[in-house]
Write a protein that holds these residues in place. Structure first.
Motif, mmCIF file in Angstrom:
data_model
loop_
_atom_site.group_PDB
_atom_site.id
_atom_site.type_symbol
_atom_site.label_atom_id
_atom_site.label_comp_id
_atom_site.label_asym_id
_atom_site.label_seq_id
_atom_site.Cartn_x
_atom_site.Cartn_y
_atom_site.Cartn_z
ATOM 1 N N GLN A 65 0.712 -1.175 -0.043
ATOM 2 C CA GLN A 65 0.075 -0.239 0.185
ATOM 3 C C GLN A 65 0.721 1.068 0.115
ATOM 4 O OE1 GLN A 65 -3.014 -0.077 2.998
ATOM 5 N NE2 GLN A 65 -3.446 -2.210 2.759
ATOM 6 N N VAL A 66 0.168 2.238 -0.393
ATOM 7 C CA VAL A 66 0.898 3.626 -0.337
ATOM 8 C C VAL A 66 0.547 4.266 1.141
ATOM 9 C CG1 VAL A 66 1.034 5.964 -1.428
ATOM 10 C CG2 VAL A 66 0.778 3.926 -2.678
ATOM 11 N N PHE A 67 1.759 4.227 1.806
ATOM 12 C CA PHE A 67 1.353 5.070 3.250
ATOM 13 C C PHE A 67 1.527 6.572 3.085
ATOM 14 C CE2 PHE A 67 1.371 0.605 4.484
ATOM 15 C CZ PHE A 67 0.512 0.772 5.660
ATOM 16 N N VAL A 68 0.837 7.306 3.735
ATOM 17 C CA VAL A 68 1.068 8.803 3.634
ATOM 18 C C VAL A 68 2.394 9.303 4.351
ATOM 19 C CG1 VAL A 68 0.340 11.136 4.358
ATOM 20 C CG2 VAL A 68 -1.335 9.283 3.875
ATOM 21 N N ARG A 69 2.681 8.727 5.467
ATOM 22 C CA ARG A 69 4.041 8.983 5.919
ATOM 23 C C ARG A 69 5.304 8.379 5.327
ATOM 24 N NH1 ARG A 69 2.480 4.977 9.835
ATOM 25 N NH2 ARG A 69 1.128 6.556 11.147
ATOM 26 N N ASP A 70 5.060 7.334 4.731
ATOM 27 C CA ASP A 70 5.926 6.601 4.193
ATOM 28 C C ASP A 70 6.254 7.436 2.878
ATOM 29 O OD1 ASP A 70 5.287 4.785 5.948
ATOM 30 O OD2 ASP A 70 6.167 3.095 5.041
ATOM 31 N N PHE A 71 5.598 7.790 2.229
ATOM 32 C CA PHE A 71 5.622 8.742 0.994
ATOM 33 C C PHE A 71 6.454 9.805 0.989
ATOM 34 C CE2 PHE A 71 4.125 11.670 -2.510
ATOM 35 C CZ PHE A 71 4.944 10.855 -3.622
ATOM 36 N N VAL A 72 6.259 10.398 2.226
ATOM 37 C CA VAL A 72 7.123 11.893 2.266
ATOM 38 C C VAL A 72 8.599 11.810 1.860
ATOM 39 C CG1 VAL A 72 7.757 13.509 3.839
ATOM 40 C CG2 VAL A 72 5.529 12.672 4.258
ATOM 41 N N PRO A 73 9.484 10.916 2.444
ATOM 42 C CA PRO A 73 10.916 10.931 1.510
ATOM 43 C C PRO A 73 10.774 10.782 0.240
ATOM 44 C CG PRO A 73 10.466 9.124 2.960
ATOM 45 C CD PRO A 73 9.168 9.931 3.329
ATOM 46 N N SER A 74 9.794 9.755 -0.288
ATOM 47 C CA SER A 74 9.521 9.653 -1.904
ATOM 48 C C SER A 74 9.359 10.812 -2.586
ATOM 49 C CB SER A 74 9.061 8.329 -2.293
ATOM 50 O OG SER A 74 9.214 7.340 -1.693
ATOM 51 N N GLY A 75 8.503 11.408 -1.938
ATOM 52 C CA GLY A 75 7.928 12.801 -2.494
ATOM 53 C C GLY A 75 8.957 13.909 -2.765
ATOM 54 N N LEU A 76 9.766 13.890 -1.379
ATOM 55 C CA LEU A 76 10.920 14.980 -1.477
ATOM 56 C C LEU A 76 11.859 14.572 -2.392
ATOM 57 C CD1 LEU A 76 11.394 15.337 2.313
ATOM 58 C CD2 LEU A 76 10.250 16.912 0.998
ATOM 59 N N ALA A 77 12.242 13.484 -2.670
ATOM 60 C CA ALA A 77 13.114 12.917 -3.645
ATOM 61 C C ALA A 77 12.721 13.315 -5.072
ATOM 62 C CB ALA A 77 13.406 11.434 -3.585
ATOM 63 N N PHE A 78 11.576 12.979 -5.318
ATOM 64 C CA PHE A 78 10.976 13.413 -6.564
ATOM 65 C C PHE A 78 11.067 15.045 -6.633
ATOM 66 C CE2 PHE A 78 9.083 9.205 -6.767
ATOM 67 C CZ PHE A 78 9.589 8.706 -7.571
ATOM 68 N N LEU A 79 10.542 15.443 -5.830
ATOM 69 C CA LEU A 79 10.630 17.243 -6.020
ATOM 70 C C LEU A 79 12.142 17.773 -5.992
ATOM 71 C CD1 LEU A 79 8.134 18.195 -3.082
ATOM 72 C CD2 LEU A 79 7.724 18.333 -5.474
ATOM 73 N N MET A 80 13.117 17.045 -5.316
ATOM 74 C CA MET A 80 14.343 17.464 -5.374
ATOM 75 C C MET A 80 14.972 17.303 -6.743
ATOM 76 S SD MET A 80 16.011 16.791 -1.831
ATOM 77 C CE MET A 80 15.318 17.265 -0.372
ATOM 78 N N ASN A 81 14.386 16.109 -7.643
ATOM 79 C CA ASN A 81 14.765 15.728 -8.845
ATOM 80 C C ASN A 81 14.075 16.350 -9.977
ATOM 81 O OD1 ASN A 81 16.479 13.962 -10.353
ATOM 82 N ND2 ASN A 81 14.862 12.742 -10.959
ATOM 83 N N GLY A 82 13.159 17.396 -9.648
ATOM 84 C CA GLY A 82 12.569 17.981 -10.761
ATOM 85 C C GLY A 82 11.217 17.106 -11.103
ATOM 86 N N GLU A 83 10.785 16.489 -10.544
ATOM 87 C CA GLU A 83 9.424 15.550 -10.784
ATOM 88 C C GLU A 83 8.175 15.982 -9.755
ATOM 89 O OE1 GLU A 83 10.639 11.714 -12.193
ATOM 90 O OE2 GLU A 83 12.593 12.269 -11.419
ATOM 91 N N PRO A 84 7.580 17.233 -10.112
ATOM 92 C CA PRO A 84 6.601 17.293 -8.971
ATOM 93 C C PRO A 84 5.192 16.735 -9.190
ATOM 94 C CG PRO A 84 6.884 19.157 -10.583
ATOM 95 C CD PRO A 84 7.845 18.367 -10.755
ATOM 96 N N GLU A 85 4.892 16.258 -10.443
ATOM 97 C CA GLU A 85 3.743 15.859 -10.941
ATOM 98 C C GLU A 85 3.367 14.594 -9.848
ATOM 99 O OE1 GLU A 85 1.213 13.332 -14.518
ATOM 100 O OE2 GLU A 85 3.605 13.796 -14.693
ATOM 101 N N ILE A 86 4.359 13.706 -9.698
ATOM 102 C CA ILE A 86 3.878 12.475 -8.735
ATOM 103 C C ILE A 86 3.392 13.285 -7.410
ATOM 104 C CG2 ILE A 86 4.765 10.432 -7.739
ATOM 105 C CD1 ILE A 86 6.955 10.665 -9.904
ATOM 106 N N VAL A 87 3.939 14.263 -6.937
ATOM 107 C CA VAL A 87 3.611 14.661 -5.465
ATOM 108 C C VAL A 87 2.337 15.449 -5.598
ATOM 109 C CG1 VAL A 87 4.223 16.089 -3.608
ATOM 110 C CG2 VAL A 87 6.110 14.892 -4.754
ATOM 111 N N ARG A 88 2.113 15.932 -6.580
ATOM 112 C CA ARG A 88 0.654 16.796 -6.857
ATOM 113 C C ARG A 88 -0.112 15.676 -7.034
ATOM 114 N NH1 ARG A 88 -0.687 22.001 -9.115
ATOM 115 N NH2 ARG A 88 -2.904 21.976 -9.749
ATOM 116 N N ASN A 89 0.028 14.690 -7.790
ATOM 117 C CA ASN A 89 -0.972 13.766 -7.819
ATOM 118 C C ASN A 89 -1.489 12.811 -6.483
ATOM 119 O OD1 ASN A 89 -0.996 14.166 -10.633
ATOM 120 N ND2 ASN A 89 0.251 12.342 -11.040
ATOM 121 N N PHE A 90 -0.287 12.717 -5.818
ATOM 122 C CA PHE A 90 -0.240 12.031 -4.327
ATOM 123 C C PHE A 90 -1.267 12.936 -3.388
ATOM 124 C CE2 PHE A 90 0.972 12.146 -0.123
ATOM 125 C CZ PHE A 90 0.731 10.734 0.518
#
Length: 584
Positions: free
Chosen positions: A153-178
């Motif tokens: 499953q996708v856990f909200v707290r677990d996704f935070v470091p993943s979301g930060l990694a994608f943001l730092m890599n210039g891929e914000p769409e994943i974070v916005r969708n989440f």
């Protein structure tokens, strides 16, 4: 429609599935630290190497006069200011999107990337979850040798470091969708047995089921009705707000945060936390197992992790909420709570040598507003280990404070988050880092980082955990070592001007983590053994490493997840506000 029916959203899927083959590892430019010379959004500058900031504070850099940039100048990081993050900037430790996996790109500097980086990005992309063909999160773990249970499953707290990694890599769409999907799930009715949960509760996790026959996706969510102990995730809403601010800071896109749906979602979360009740403290009263430590571990009451996240979420929401439609009144409520909460935490949760000595000498059974021992803590209840653990130089926020009870245990998330949110004063932040250096073996050991210290053992373990077979001594949440916490430690180190501590921790991680298969946690006093029930290819272990590396490579990323001190939150309260008594 009730959430207990599980099925939340079903849609046709024209392009379900994902393709990770178009991505490969990132480049690493070493550990030069930089000073941010421009606070406005800007394109990437060209760079030159500057000297390390290992022993320099970021506030010291701020006092340095600005200078003209040459065409080869490094943009260096300052303290965590509001304009620190460059919108849409991509880290040099990035994954060249569209580059075939296995090929090698030319790094911007002469430094060779660590081999783990490429493997980490590949693993992170394989963990992506898709809904109607769009990425909406990352699953908790991808261990092929274990039953998935709820790790798929996708856990909200677990996704935070993943979301930060994608943001730092210039891929914000994943974070916005989440963010949008979690918000949509919040709107559903949430029931456990015959009881309806608060309207603002965010899910602990969600799962996407794909029907290949009908070519449709169905999303189901867990608000605590399937969790161990049936505890609602208090931290999910806080992490959602924190990630929303990180997205806004990283991209410069305010349309998401300003939308009616997001404003309403934040308001619902805050209304849950700021509601009037019987509380005599500004801290949040919580059940055991309501956050990352999701099993019985004696954190019921006012756990430091929740209080730090609550404080940080309030500060983030304060910057995102618009004054219209009741927002101004909510701002006032937030300001009052922040002032009271910061005073309470700094005054009663803080522990250093002097404070320990004061508690050791406390008198008991004091009555009236002049009481010094306001919580009637019995000095004999101080555990023996604290006297040896607490050095003359250093300090930390203890685990819990409530009437006649102090939990002296160290908890990593609460203390790191206290630094990042500026709940800790600059002096307290420095003392926390001093404690890391003085007690490196205890808190870091061979694998960063202890989620709690020390472990519960013997009779205490039996009483507090209920003989939990997963939380045995020095395992899992009972003194286990969690690699995901590396990103929070690194962020705290950068903010306090001590990147050398983070570098030392990262070097430990790079010796083993990938070779061991990216475990969820490690066991033992020093964290030498892969956890007895640890899942491998744990996504947030992977993402935590990437975020730590990217922040060290480009400290300006710190602005996504850090707040500077608010000078207004320094009340001079010395006694109960109910004294002197009112005359009628």
């Amino acid at each position: 429609m009730s959430i207990s029916s599980l099925s939340l959203e079903t849609h046709g899927n024209d392009s379900h599935g994902k393709n990770a083959d178009g991505y490969r590892g990132a480049t690493d430019n070493g550990f030069d630290f930089t000073k941010l010379l421009e606070l406005k959004p800007r394109p990437h500058p060209t760079i030159e190497t500057q000297r390390s900031l290992d022993e320099r504070s970021f506030s010291e850099l701020l006092s340095s006069p600005p200078r003209l940039r040459s065409s080869l100048e490094t943009v260096k990081s300052s303290e965590c200011l509001d304009g620190m993050v460059t919108p849409s900037s991509r880290s040099a430790t990035n994954t060249p999107r569209g580059t075939p996996r296995g090929s090698i790109s030319t790094p911007r500097h002469s430094f060779e990337p660590h081999p783990m980086i490429g493997d980490a990005w590949d693993a992170l992309r394989r963990s992506l979850v898709y809904f109607r063909g769009k990425p909406v999160g990352t699953i908790a773990a991808m261990d092929p040798t274990e039953d998935s249970l709820n790790y798929n499953q996708v856990f909200v707290r677990d996704f935070v470091p993943s979301g930060l990694a994608f943001l730092m890599n210039g891929e914000p769409e994943i974070v916005r969708n989440f963010l949008n999907k979690a918000l949509r799930l919040q709107a559903w009715e949430k029931r456990i047995d015959c009881f309806t949960l608060g309207e603002g509760v965010m899910p602990a996790s969600f799962k996407v089921l794909h029907d290949p026959v009908r070519n449709s996706d169905t999303m189901i969510a867990d608000f605590g009705e399937s969790a161990i102990g049936r505890v609602a995730p208090v931290d999910s809403g806080f992490w959602w707000i924190i990630l929303l601010r990180a997205y806004t800071k990283s991209t410069g896109d305010h349309t998401l945060a300003d939308s009616h749906e997001v404003q309403r979602g934040m308001t619902l979360i805050l209304n849950l936390c700021l509601a009037d009740g019987f509380d005599t403290f500004p801290t949040l009263l919580c059940a055991d197992g309501c956050a990352m430590i999701d099993r019985r571990m004696g954190i019921y009451g006012y756990p430091i992790e929740i209080q730090s996240l609550f404080f940080m979420a309030l500060r983030c929401a304060r910057t995102l909420l618009k004054p219209e439609n009741g927002g101004k009144e909510l701002h006032e409520r937030i300001d009052k709570r922040l002032t009271a909460l910061s005073f309470h935490m700094r005054e009663y949760f803080w522990m250093d040598h002097n404070q320990l000595n004061n508690i050791y000498r406390f008198k008991t059974e004091e009555y009236s507003h002049t009481a010094v021992n306001k919580f009637n803590v019995i000095p004999d209840s101080i555990p023996d280990w604290v006297f040896d653990f607490l050095p003359m130089k250093g300090g930390y926020f203890i685990g819990n404070v409530s009437p006649a009870r102090m939990d002296f245990r160290w908890f990593a998330i609460g203390n790191c988050c206290a630094i990042l949110s500026a709940l800790a004063t600059p002096e307290q932040s420095s003392a926390i880092m001093d404690l890391f250096e003085e007690r490196w073996q205890e808190l870091v050991g061979d694998m960063p980082l202890k989620v709690s210290y020390p472990a519960l053992e013997g009779h205490e373990w039996r009483i507090v955990t209920g003989c939990d077979p997963k939380n045995t001594r020095w395992s899992y949440h009972n003194g286990g070592s969690w690699p995901v916490l590396l990103w929070m430690l690194t962020a705290a180190c950068i903010k306090t001007g001590r990147p050398q501590i983070a570098r030392r921790a990262i070097e430990l991680v790079e010796q083993r983590l990938a070779k061991d298969g990216w475990p969820e946690y490690y066991d033992g006093k020093l964290g030498r053994y892969i956890g007895k029930q640890a899942r491998k290819y744990q996504t947030w272990s992977i993402a935590g490493y990437l975020v730590a590396k990217m922040m060290l490579e480009d400290p300006s990323h710190l602005g996504m997840i850090s707040l500077e001190e608010d000078k207004k939150m320094k009340p001079s309260l010395t006694r109960s506000m109910s004294w002197p008594p009112h005359r009628f």
